[in-house]
Scaffold this motif. Structure first.
Motif, PDB file in Angstrom:
ATOM      1  N   ALA A 232     -33.065 -86.258 -19.188  1.00  0.00           N
ATOM      2  CA  ALA A 232     -32.445 -86.540 -20.397  1.00  0.00           C
ATOM      3  C   ALA A 232     -33.342 -86.745 -21.581  1.00  0.00           C
ATOM      4  O   ALA A 232     -33.864 -87.786 -22.016  1.00  0.00           O
TER       5      ALA A 232
ATOM      6  N   THR B 135     -31.067 -82.590 -23.228  1.00  0.00           N
ATOM      7  CA  THR B 135     -30.602 -83.376 -22.265  1.00  0.00           C
ATOM      8  C   THR B 135     -29.432 -82.506 -21.505  1.00  0.00           C
ATOM      9  O   THR B 135     -28.670 -81.694 -21.947  1.00  0.00           O
TER      10      THR B 135
ATOM     11  N   LEU C  38     -25.484 -84.060 -17.468  1.00  0.00           N
ATOM     12  CA  LEU C  38     -25.620 -85.150 -16.363  1.00  0.00           C
ATOM     13  C   LEU C  38     -24.528 -85.383 -15.846  1.00  0.00           C
ATOM     14  O   LEU C  38     -24.355 -85.455 -14.482  1.00  0.00           O
TER      15      LEU C  38
ATOM     16  N   VAL D 181     -33.058 -89.000 -12.978  1.00  0.00           N
ATOM     17  CA  VAL D 181     -33.071 -88.656 -14.469  1.00  0.00           C
ATOM     18  C   VAL D 181     -34.397 -89.067 -14.896  1.00  0.00           C
ATOM     19  O   VAL D 181     -34.650 -90.312 -14.505  1.00  0.00           O
TER      20      VAL D 181
ATOM     21  N   ASN E 111     -34.891 -89.602 -24.024  1.00  0.00           N
ATOM     22  CA  ASN E 111     -33.772 -89.821 -24.313  1.00  0.00           C
ATOM     23  C   ASN E 111     -33.179 -90.932 -23.780  1.00  0.00           C
ATOM     24  O   ASN E 111     -32.136 -91.614 -24.070  1.00  0.00           O
ATOM     25  N   LEU E 112     -33.639 -91.407 -22.575  1.00  0.00           N
ATOM     26  CA  LEU E 112     -33.073 -92.806 -21.867  1.00  0.00           C
ATOM     27  C   LEU E 112     -33.503 -93.817 -22.783  1.00  0.00           C
ATOM     28  O   LEU E 112     -32.635 -94.831 -22.653  1.00  0.00           O
TER      29      LEU E 112
ATOM     30  N   SER F 191     -23.564 -87.552 -23.569  1.00  0.00           N
ATOM     31  CA  SER F 191     -24.442 -86.790 -22.716  1.00  0.00           C
ATOM     32  C   SER F 191     -25.696 -87.748 -22.002  1.00  0.00           C
ATOM     33  O   SER F 191     -25.802 -87.550 -20.847  1.00  0.00           O
ATOM     34  N   VAL F 192     -26.008 -88.547 -22.888  1.00  0.00           N
ATOM     35  CA  VAL F 192     -27.143 -89.492 -22.345  1.00  0.00           C
ATOM     36  C   VAL F 192     -26.411 -90.572 -21.612  1.00  0.00           C
ATOM     37  O   VAL F 192     -27.181 -91.155 -20.704  1.00  0.00           O
TER      38      VAL F 192
ATOM     39  N   ALA G 220     -26.251 -90.781 -17.626  1.00  0.00           N
ATOM     40  CA  ALA G 220     -27.257 -90.999 -17.072  1.00  0.00           C
ATOM     41  C   ALA G 220     -27.106 -92.586 -16.067  1.00  0.00           C
ATOM     42  O   ALA G 220     -27.997 -92.560 -15.188  1.00  0.00           O
TER      43      ALA G 220
ATOM     44  N   SER H  46     -30.274 -85.526 -29.967  1.00  0.00           N
ATOM     45  CA  SER H  46     -31.818 -85.734 -29.608  1.00  0.00           C
ATOM     46  C   SER H  46     -32.560 -86.280 -30.625  1.00  0.00           C
ATOM     47  O   SER H  46     -32.667 -85.668 -31.683  1.00  0.00           O
TER      48      SER H  46
END
Length: 776
Positions: A252, A260, A263, A279, A283-284, A295-296, A299, A388
């Protein structure tokens, strides 16, 4: 009992009530202990002298060092010498009050570890449960457990052990024999951290064949996202060959470009093959914000994730956290994710203190501030990954290549991108930019505020300064790249210069002056070449120009070359190349002249020795043998003195020959001899405007200047410098006439000088005015 404590950055003192009996007892017994040590100091010194060892290092000798000396030593080791601080700039972490809380946690952990076992168990259980609950709520990871570790790869290593224990039921009993019958496979993206797969295999005792490197997309999507279709194909091939797909490491926020992976699709694929999904990535950190990209957000459904809170929140010396979900605590204990030792649970204490100090608003504010530093300020150049918080860009130049039918190609220059990144990091150190190497794009400049802003204290004005520096540096890089081809052509067509191809040099180019060989051996020719190019570099640096001339990089550079740095668009390449060639010829001719003169002197000395020997023989024949006997010769010379003519020799350095001194004795004056040859000098003395530096294109062409106008322009420059112009005295001019000529007006004086120069009656000394004007 109370203790006075001075806070960092505060001039006031706060009285803190001391409720801990152990700390109160320490304060009470401090003076008594110091008094006892002072009373027994003399006796201890005498005993120490009896049993002292000479091989003990200096700081350990005697009765030890005091606290002030030890802290002074630590400070010197931390900050280094003053000369190093001034010559080399480095980034210093911004340790705020939240950082002080993290550092305090380490000291408290050491003190808490001495408590009795029952009290220690209750305290560590409370600290561990609180910290785990807070992190799971902050990062939307429900019903998770936490493992706190120092090495950021240690969490993934423990997760791999947990998965091995889970998928291989007899692993605890049979060990590696179970893995031999059905080899496990760990899938890692090609954009993952360098050496991650090898580190896992070394720690787990697995062969490197157990790691499968999954390529990223090459046809569709981002160039830094894992290719899901290709991953599915690789898993099927491994299953058919009898292997066991074990774990997938997704990103991520890749370490390089911050992208990323898909996921959601990867999670579905892992559920299909009963694989574990782990993961990690920068970006977490955005999971703690109010709005998270889809997209994040996917996770949060993974089986485990690694959080690097120290860099995200600017907390020094806090552990990395790996959150995971697993139902069997016995397997977690076997994998090392949990421990029965209460002391190991104190790793979470610095993080426990820091999270309480920051609070929810403080945590979100720091992550939000880092994310906003990217928005609408710097454009993503590698890929269009708007979600991002990492920006990666590089320098490239579009130009037409005549060899490919005039098609425009986008050719990135890795050397210029490296130079740009290093200059930006030096000019704006608070921005945290660095240089990264990507597999497809090559050298790029990365700006990742989530990893650096909290540590360096990056603000919006720092980013504005970074953008201004970019606008200032880009034209210089562009002009340097555009003038490279012209510089290469000029060097290749110039006699005496050799163009050196060095793709790693970010400047204008590399040139070497070619030494004309005259049959010398290679070693002597190499030394002569090094001597000439070293002197050439020295001469070029003495010129007043904006260019930088150097020997090149410390490692990997060519020998005996002159490296030319960045240039601007107003550079006169032809003048630069002509000056380099002329200066090199001048140095070579001067070197040969000195070498020839040395040889002439050596031969002259040998000839002088032969002539002196011959003169001695002739004198012996003239005087006779009897005059050479000491006693007889003196008596004979007294009765009959011998009259001999004085014959001397003089060595003419200019002509390189021996000459008789007879004319000197006759005329009572030494002759001038032959006129010495002129010293070779450069003929490049181009006209430049006042304040104009060398190698700059002038607004007026040099062809437009006549001989008269050039002299007048030099006279104007002399007037600007408040220096009177040089006047040439005529044949009939006296001192009074010279003073009157100096007091004339500037216009009449310039006309008079011009007429005198062009007239036939001009004295020979007037040529000096023209020479001085042309040289200026």
């Amino acid at each position: 009992m109370a203790c006075s404590v001075q806070l960092e950055g505060c001039s006031c003192w706060r009285i803190i009530p001391m409720v801990d009996p152990t700390l109160a007892e320490m304060g009470k017994n401090l003076n008594e202990a110091m008094k006892m040590l002072e009373d027994n100091q003399r006796l201890e010194e005498e005993n120490e002298k009896k049993y002292a060892r000479k091989d003990i290092p200096g700081p350990l000798q005697g009765s030890g060092q005091d606290m002030v000396s030890i802290l002074q030593l630590v400070q010197n080791l931390m900050h280094g010498e003053e000369e190093e601080e001034t010559s080399q700039s480095y980034r210093l972490q911004n340790v705020g009050e939240q950082g002080h809380m993290a550092l305090l946690g380490h000291s408290l952990a050491a003190y808490i570890s001495v408590l009795d076992r029952e009290r220690l168990r209750k305290l560590t259980t409370r600290i561990l449960s609180d910290t785990t609950l807070w992190l799971c709520r902050l990062f939307r990871y429900e019903n998770g457990s936490a493992y706190y570790h120092e090495d950021d790869r240690e969490g993934l290593l423990k997760i791999c052990r947990l998965v091995i224990h889970t998928r291989y039921e007899d692993y605890t009993i049979e060990g590696f024999n179970v893995l031999y019958t059905k080899q496990p496979v760990i899938y890692i993206s090609s954009a993952a951290r360098t050496g991650l797969g090898q580190a896992l295999c070394n720690q787990l005792g697995l062969p490197l064949s157990c790691v499968c490197r999954v390529p990223c997309n090459t046809m569709f999507g981002s160039q830094h996202q894992m290719d899901v279709a290709l991953l599915d194909r690789l898993i099927k091939e491994d299953v058919e060959s009898g292997k066991l797909p074990l774990l997938l490491v997704a990103n991520a926020g890749t370490p390089g470009a911050g992208h990323t992976d898909k996921l959601g699709r990867l999670k579905e694929l892992c559920e299909q093959y009963k694989m574990w999904l782990h993961v990690e990535g920068v970006n977490l950190a955005t999971l703690a914000l109010g709005y998270v990209s889809s997209s994040v957000l996917a996770a949060t459904k993974c089986d485990s994730m690694t959080l690097t809170l120290g860099s995200w929140l600017g907390l020094p010396a806090v552990p990395t956290v790996t959150l995971y979900r697993h139902e069997d605590p016995s397997l977690s204990l076997a994998a090392g994710l949990t421990s029965s030792q209460p002391v190991e649970k104190l790793r979470a204490l610095p993080l426990w203190l820091s999270l309480q100090y920051l609070g929810h608003d403080g945590i979100v504010e720091r992550i939000k501030h880092a994310s906003q530093l990217v928005s609408n300020r710097i454009i993503h150049s590698v890929e269009d990954e708007l979600s991002s918080p990492v920006v990666v860009f590089k320098f490239f130049q579009e130009y037409s290549n005549r060899g490919i039918c005039g098609r425009a190609r986008r050719i990135p220059n890795c050397a210029l991108s490296l130079q740009l990144g290093e200059q930006l990091a030096q000019l704006v150190p608070a921005s945290g930019v660095d240089v990264v190497e990507l597999e497809d794009e090559g050298t790029c400049v990365r700006f990742s505020p989530l990893m650096t802003s909290a540590v360096l204290g990056t603000e919006i004005q720092d980013i504005d300064q970074l953008v201004d520096c970019l606008k200032m540096k880009i034209p210089v890089l562009t002009s340097t790249l555009q003038l490279r081809e012209e510089f290469e052509q000029e060097v290749r067509r110039t006699v005496g210069l050799l163009y050196i191809e060095d793709l790693g040099w970010p400047g204008l180019g590399v040139v070497r002056y070619n030494y004309h060989s005259d049959g010398k051996n290679d070693d002597k020719q190499e030394k002569e070449l090094e001597k000439i190019n070293t002197e050439l570099l020295k001469k070029l640096n003495e010129l007043e120009s904006d260019l930088t001339f150097s020997l090149g990089p410390e490692f990997g550079g060519q020998k005996n070359c002159v490296y030319i740095g960045m240039v601007t668009e107003d550079l006169d390449v032809s003048e630069l190349v002509e000056t380099i060639a002329a200066t090199g010829r001048e140095i070579e001719e001067n070197s040969r002249l000195l070498e020839n003169m040395t040889e002439v002197v050596r031969k002259g000395i040998q000839e002088a020795q032969l002539q002196l020997q011959k003169a001695n023989e002739e004198r012996l024949l003239e005087e006779g043998l009897l005059r050479q006997i000491p006693v007889v010769g003196s008596v004979l010379n007294w009765f009959s003195p011998f009259q001999a003519s004085a014959k001397g020799r003089t060595f003419n350095l200019t002509a390189g020959s021996l000459e008789s001194t007879e004319s000197t004795y006759v005329s009572k004056a030494q002759g001038t001899g032959t006129t010495p040859p002129p010293t070779p000098t450069s003929s490049l003395a181009k006209q430049r405007l006042p304040g104009q530096k060398a190698f700059k294109r002038s607004l007026r062409s040099s062809d437009g200047f006549s001989e008269t106008s050039s002299i007048s322009h030099c006279d104007d420059l002399e007037k600007m410098d408040q220096r009177p112009p040089a006047l040439c005295p005529g044949p009939e001019q006296g001192p009074l006439e010279m003073e009157k000529a100096e007091e004339q007006k500037e216009v009449a004086q310039a006309q008079t000088d011009t007429e005198d120069i062009h007239s036939d009656k001009s004295p020979p000394d007037c040529t000096k005015v023209e020479d001085q004007a042309s040289q200026r």
